[in-house]
Design an enzyme around this catalytic site. Structure first.
Site, mmCIF file in Angstrom:
data_model
loop_
_atom_site.group_PDB
_atom_site.id
_atom_site.type_symbol
_atom_site.label_atom_id
_atom_site.label_comp_id
_atom_site.label_asym_id
_atom_site.label_seq_id
_atom_site.Cartn_x
_atom_site.Cartn_y
_atom_site.Cartn_z
ATOM 1 N N CYS A 1 101.163 -45.721 -54.269
ATOM 2 C CA CYS A 1 99.958 -45.722 -55.101
ATOM 3 C C CYS A 1 99.283 -47.082 -55.133
ATOM 4 O O CYS A 1 98.054 -47.196 -54.965
ATOM 5 C CB CYS A 1 100.287 -45.231 -56.507
ATOM 6 S SG CYS A 1 101.461 -46.268 -57.422
ATOM 7 N N HIS B 1 101.970 -45.689 -62.289
ATOM 8 C CA HIS B 1 101.107 -45.048 -61.286
ATOM 9 C C HIS B 1 99.687 -45.570 -61.424
ATOM 10 O O HIS B 1 99.248 -45.961 -62.510
ATOM 11 C CB HIS B 1 101.126 -43.521 -61.470
ATOM 12 C CG HIS B 1 100.427 -42.777 -60.369
ATOM 13 N ND1 HIS B 1 100.790 -42.903 -59.038
ATOM 14 C CD2 HIS B 1 99.378 -41.909 -60.385
ATOM 15 C CE1 HIS B 1 99.998 -42.136 -58.307
ATOM 16 N NE2 HIS B 1 99.133 -41.540 -59.102
ATOM 17 N N GLU C 1 94.359 -40.521 -54.889
ATOM 18 C CA GLU C 1 95.642 -41.146 -55.189
ATOM 19 C C GLU C 1 96.634 -40.907 -54.066
ATOM 20 O O GLU C 1 96.491 -39.973 -53.262
ATOM 21 C CB GLU C 1 96.225 -40.561 -56.482
ATOM 22 C CG GLU C 1 96.553 -39.080 -56.370
ATOM 23 C CD GLU C 1 97.271 -38.506 -57.579
ATOM 24 O OE1 GLU C 1 97.742 -39.286 -58.411
ATOM 25 O OE2 GLU C 1 97.369 -37.266 -57.671
#
Length: 450
Positions: A362, A411, A423
């Site tokens: 991420c 995240h 993402e």
């Protein structure tokens, strides 16, 4: 013609007798012909028992569904925890690398300090030599350093003048040789102490970073074990639920079968009642009809019918992120140049073979997307503090969104607008566009541009 008429009359009489025979036959045995044998007729207790069994199975399904929902919620929390621990391991790796660089820099500074210390020692040695030389000269002139006795003990004006000239010649910097030596000693001591202190601090930070990395790796391993255990429990609950659902289906089928049998029996009873009524009507009709001869005839009763590109603009960053759609998630992967091979984590990433994949995690995807704007650290927690914080109510295209809680950030994704984001989600998945998830989202977005 008479024979022909007789034949016709005989035929009529035969037809009349045949019709009457059929009518009588239907009147007497019509029920046996029209209505089939009775179907099975389950008792009320059998039907009620099957309903109770189906209701019990339905209750079991409901109970297991609730348990599974709770287990899935727990698994989702564990997944978040694993992601958090993975990002903490990422942070520890970055911090360990930084500490290693600081230790290397401190070591270089220590070496430089030692070099300067050696130079200071040379200065000390030179000052000491100058002092010795001056002392020897003073001794030869019958004087002491910095003392007026060099003048007072002169035996003649000529000797006094000579000693004055000698003292003037070795004056100035030479006369301050002792002070120079002391200053050099002090500088040497200070530089040595500073270098040692920096090296000690750097080594301590390195040890702390390595210990934090070890602790983060252990925490990640524990989180992965908990997740694996929960996955096994979920799988068992899924299997149990599937088994009970099968039993429920079978129980419901049994109820339906018994109720169907009961309905068919009720239909048979209604049909039999109609046939009995029709038979009685036909019998009464036959009994009331007078005996017929020639030309007489009757009709048989009818049977009932059965029902059947890299740039400093927002759009450049967005397009760079979107250009990587479909690439695999690889923990530790991604830099300013694009996807890289993932690294081992000793847990979930290894299980998915991230170290053999070329892709992004991420924070690595954000590093690539914003390469034309600024350099970002490979840890989402540091990226949260990299830009200007903006309330989620004011987020706009190109902002970074974060998820986490009291334990830290785990995240990061890029907001695209219209409730969508891009993402690199997690091991086993690929870079994708998805709706923004508001569960566990941090209250602020990070804006690097504008």
């Amino acid at each position: 013609m008479r024979g022909e008429a007789g034949s016709v009359a005989g035929a009529r009489r035969g037809a009349t007798i045949g019709a009457l025979g059929i009518a009588l036959l239907l009147g007497v045995t019509g029920t046996a012909i029209a209505v089939p044998p009775p179907p099975p007729n389950p008792s009320d207790s059998e039907i009620n028992s099957s309903k109770a069994d189906a209701n019990a199975k339905a209750g079991d399904v409901g109970r297991l569904t609730n348990q599974l929902a709770q287990a899935e919620s727990k698994l989702a929390q564990l997944n978040d925890d694993v992601e958090l621990k993975m990002e903490e391991a990422n942070k520890a790796r970055v911090d360990a690398d930084t500490a290693q660089d600081e230790a290397a820099q401190a070591d270089r500074e220590a070496q430089s300090a030692r070099t300067q210390s050696d130079a200071a020692q040379a200065t000390i040695d030179k000052a000491r030599a100058d002092l010795d030389k001056f002392a020897a000269a003073s001794f030869q002139q019958g004087s002491t350093i910095g003392s007026v006795s060099a003048y007072l003990t002169a035996n003649s004006p000529k000797e006094l003048l000579g000693r004055a000239q000698m003292l003037d010649a070795v004056g100035g910097s030479r006369l301050n040789a002792l002070d120079t030596m002391k200053r050099a000693q002090t500088e040497k001591s200070n530089k040595d102490a500073t270098a040692r202190k920096k090296l000690e601090i750097a080594q301590e930070r390195k040890r702390a970073a390595e210990a934090a990395k070890h602790e983060a790796d252990n925490a990640q391993s524990a989180a992965q074990h908990a997740q694996d255990t929960q996955v096994a429990q979920n799988d068992k609950l899924e299997a149990d639920k599937a088994g009970v659902e099968k039993q429920l289906f079978e129980a419901q089928q049994k109820v339906s079968g018994l109720q169907g049998q009961r309905q068919r029996y009720e239909d048979w009873k209604a049909q039999k009642a109609r046939e009995d009524e029709e038979r009685a009507r036909q019998a009464a009709l036959a009994a009331s009809r007078p005996s017929q001869g020639q030309g007489g005839g009757g009709r048989p009763s009818s049977r009932p019918v059965q029902s059947a590109p890299a740039g400093a603009s927002v759009e450049a960053a967005v397009q760079r992120a979107l250009s990587q759609l479909g690439l695999p998630y690889a923990w530790g992967g991604g830099n300013t140049s694009g996807p890289t091979r993932g690294i081992r984590d000793g847990g979930v990433a290894d299980r998915y073979g991230d170290y053999n994949k070329i892709g992004f995690d991420c924070s690595g995807l954000m590093i690539y997307a914003f390469a034309g704007v600024r350099a970002l650290p490979h840890y989402s927690g540091y990226q949260y503090n990299a830009g200007r914080r903006v309330p989620l109510s004011q987020m706009r295209r190109g902002d970074m969104l974060f998820w986490g809680g009291g334990g830290g950030i785990h995240h990061v994704a890029m907001y695209l607008g219209n409730g969508q984001m891009v993402e690199a989600p997690q091991s086993g998945l690929r870079v994708r566009v998805a709706p923004v998830r508001y569960g566990g989202i941090m209250p602020y977005a990070a804006r690097l541009i504008g």
